[in-house]
Design an enzyme around this catalytic site. Sequence first.
Site, PDB file in Angstrom:
ATOM      1  CE  LYS A  10     -61.590  -3.418  42.232  1.00 35.93           C
ATOM      2  NZ  LYS A  10     -62.372  -4.223  41.255  1.00 35.93           N
ATOM      3  CE1 TYR A  50     -58.091  -7.066  39.403  1.00 36.60           C
ATOM      4  CE2 TYR A  50     -57.485  -4.790  39.002  1.00 36.60           C
ATOM      5  CZ  TYR A  50     -58.171  -5.735  39.735  1.00 36.60           C
ATOM      6  OH  TYR A  50     -58.964  -5.352  40.806  1.00 36.60           O
ATOM      7  CG  PHE A  58     -63.675  -8.048  32.319  1.00 39.23           C
ATOM      8  CD1 PHE A  58     -62.660  -7.820  33.233  1.00 39.23           C
ATOM      9  CD2 PHE A  58     -64.180  -9.335  32.192  1.00 39.23           C
ATOM     10  CE1 PHE A  58     -62.152  -8.843  34.018  1.00 39.23           C
ATOM     11  CE2 PHE A  58     -63.676 -10.377  32.971  1.00 39.23           C
ATOM     12  CZ  PHE A  58     -62.658 -10.120  33.885  1.00 39.23           C
ATOM     13  NE  ARG A  86     -63.383 -13.455  46.615  1.00 38.37           N
ATOM     14  CZ  ARG A  86     -63.066 -12.770  45.501  1.00 38.37           C
ATOM     15  NH1 ARG A  86     -61.902 -12.150  45.399  1.00 38.37           N
ATOM     16  NH2 ARG A  86     -63.907 -12.709  44.504  1.00 38.37           N
ATOM     17  CB  THR A  92     -67.498 -10.027  40.849  1.00 33.09           C
ATOM     18  OG1 THR A  92     -66.623 -11.032  41.376  1.00 33.09           O
ATOM     19  CG2 THR A  92     -66.717  -9.086  39.945  1.00 33.09           C
ATOM     20  NE  ARG A 103     -66.453  -6.217  44.850  1.00 29.35           N
ATOM     21  CZ  ARG A 103     -65.695  -7.240  44.497  1.00 29.35           C
ATOM     22  NH1 ARG A 103     -66.135  -8.482  44.654  1.00 29.35           N
ATOM     23  NH2 ARG A 103     -64.494  -7.036  43.991  1.00 29.35           N
ATOM     24  CG  ASN A 113     -66.040  -4.461  41.700  1.00 28.74           C
ATOM     25  OD1 ASN A 113     -65.000  -3.793  41.754  1.00 28.74           O
ATOM     26  ND2 ASN A 113     -66.039  -5.750  41.409  1.00 28.74           N
ATOM     27  CG  HIS A 116     -58.408  -6.569  44.551  1.00 27.55           C
ATOM     28  ND1 HIS A 116     -58.627  -7.451  43.532  1.00 27.55           N
ATOM     29  CD2 HIS A 116     -57.401  -7.089  45.307  1.00 27.55           C
ATOM     30  CE1 HIS A 116     -57.764  -8.466  43.647  1.00 27.55           C
ATOM     31  NE2 HIS A 116     -57.015  -8.271  44.707  1.00 27.55           N
ATOM     32  CD  GLU A 127     -54.108 -10.222  44.524  1.00 20.40           C
ATOM     33  OE1 GLU A 127     -54.611 -10.793  43.538  1.00 20.40           O
ATOM     34  OE2 GLU A 127     -54.795  -9.801  45.488  1.00 20.40           O
TER      35      GLU A 127
HETATM   36  P1  IDP Z   1     -63.237 -10.138  42.034  1.00 17.72           P
HETATM   37  O1  IDP Z   1     -62.756  -8.699  42.099  1.00 17.72           O
HETATM   38  O2  IDP Z   1     -64.574 -10.298  42.706  1.00 17.72           O
HETATM   39  O3  IDP Z   1     -62.208 -11.127  42.519  1.00 17.72           O
HETATM   40  P2  IDP Z   1     -62.579 -11.001  39.316  1.00 17.72           P
HETATM   41  O4  IDP Z   1     -63.348 -12.010  38.546  1.00 17.72           O
HETATM   42  O5  IDP Z   1     -61.245 -11.388  39.856  1.00 17.72           O
HETATM   43  O6  IDP Z   1     -63.538 -10.454  40.488  1.00 17.72           O
HETATM   44  O7  IDP Z   1     -62.415  -9.724  38.360  1.00 17.72           O
HETATM   45  C1  IDP Z   1     -61.539  -8.673  38.697  1.00 17.72           C
HETATM   46  C2  IDP Z   1     -62.247  -7.353  38.467  1.00 17.72           C
HETATM   47  O8  IDP Z   1     -62.519  -7.216  37.057  1.00 17.72           O
HETATM   48  C3  IDP Z   1     -63.609  -7.226  39.138  1.00 17.72           C
HETATM   49  O9  IDP Z   1     -63.550  -6.816  40.483  1.00 17.72           O
HETATM   50  C4  IDP Z   1     -64.287  -6.178  38.266  1.00 17.72           C
HETATM   51  O10 IDP Z   1     -63.825  -4.860  38.586  1.00 17.72           O
HETATM   52  C5  IDP Z   1     -63.762  -6.550  36.874  1.00 17.72           C
HETATM   53  N1  IDP Z   1     -64.674  -7.487  36.183  1.00 17.72           N
HETATM   54  C6  IDP Z   1     -64.764  -8.823  36.355  1.00 17.72           C
HETATM   55  N2  IDP Z   1     -65.711  -9.361  35.557  1.00 17.72           N
HETATM   56  C7  IDP Z   1     -66.245  -8.330  34.862  1.00 17.72           C
HETATM   57  C8  IDP Z   1     -67.284  -8.234  33.877  1.00 17.72           C
HETATM   58  O11 IDP Z   1     -67.901  -9.223  33.467  1.00 17.72           O
HETATM   59  N3  IDP Z   1     -67.563  -6.979  33.400  1.00 17.72           N
HETATM   60  C9  IDP Z   1     -66.878  -5.868  33.817  1.00 17.72           C
HETATM   61  N4  IDP Z   1     -65.892  -5.921  34.751  1.00 17.72           N
HETATM   62  C10 IDP Z   1     -65.584  -7.120  35.270  1.00 17.72           C
HETATM   63 MG    MG Z   2     -60.364 -11.637  41.704  1.00 16.21          MG
END
Ligand code: IDP
Ligand code: MG
Length: 141
Positions: A10, A50, A58, A86, A92, A103, A113, A116, A127
């Site tokens: 990212k 996304y 968010f 993962r 996350t 992370r 973070n 992805h 994707e």
């Molecule tokens: P993942 O990347 O671990 O699969 P997802 O739930 O798919 O997590 O969310 C996609 C991305 O959205 C996350 O990697 C993060 O950058 C952002 N994100 C998810 N939840 C939050 C939150 O509660 N606050 C801020 N950003 C978030």
């Molecule tokens: Mg995800």
Amino acid sequence: MVERTLAILKPDCVRRNLAGEVLARIEKAGFRILGMKMVKLTAETGGGFYAVHRGRPFFNDLVAFMSSGKCIPLALEKENAVADFRSLIGATDPKDAAPGTVRRDLASSKGENIVHGSDSPENGRIEIAFFFSERELIQNA
Ligand code: IDP
Ligand code: MG
């Protein structure tokens, strides 16, 4: 089973000069890199990638962040690629991620973070196709 997964280094990863560090971890974990490129997403393409999160609180911040600088999408392949990737990157939110994960070690917040990873083999295929054409996926080099 041999699977494919999409990783994205990212904008925080690229900006903080951590791409080499994360790539080294990906290589050491046994992933084959079938495709790699550098792209800058726009609000439109980032929002499209996304789209599943559209409407979440968010979402706007996520799209702004993902279009704030260069990203490095990677098409990866290995046995059990989705779950293993993962595990490599961790939860996350870096505060919840296990010690030694990308992370936990490198990310600054739940939003920013570093990386992805696809959440299922099916989404991995979808994707990867978002960023790469078939001829950009090189299996035996
Ligand atoms: P993942 O990347 O671990 O699969 P997802 O739930 O798919 O997590 O969310 C996609 C991305 O959205 C996350 O990697 C993060 O950058 C952002 N994100 C998810 N939840 C939050 C939150 O509660 N606050 C801020 N950003 C978030
Ligand atoms: Mg995800």
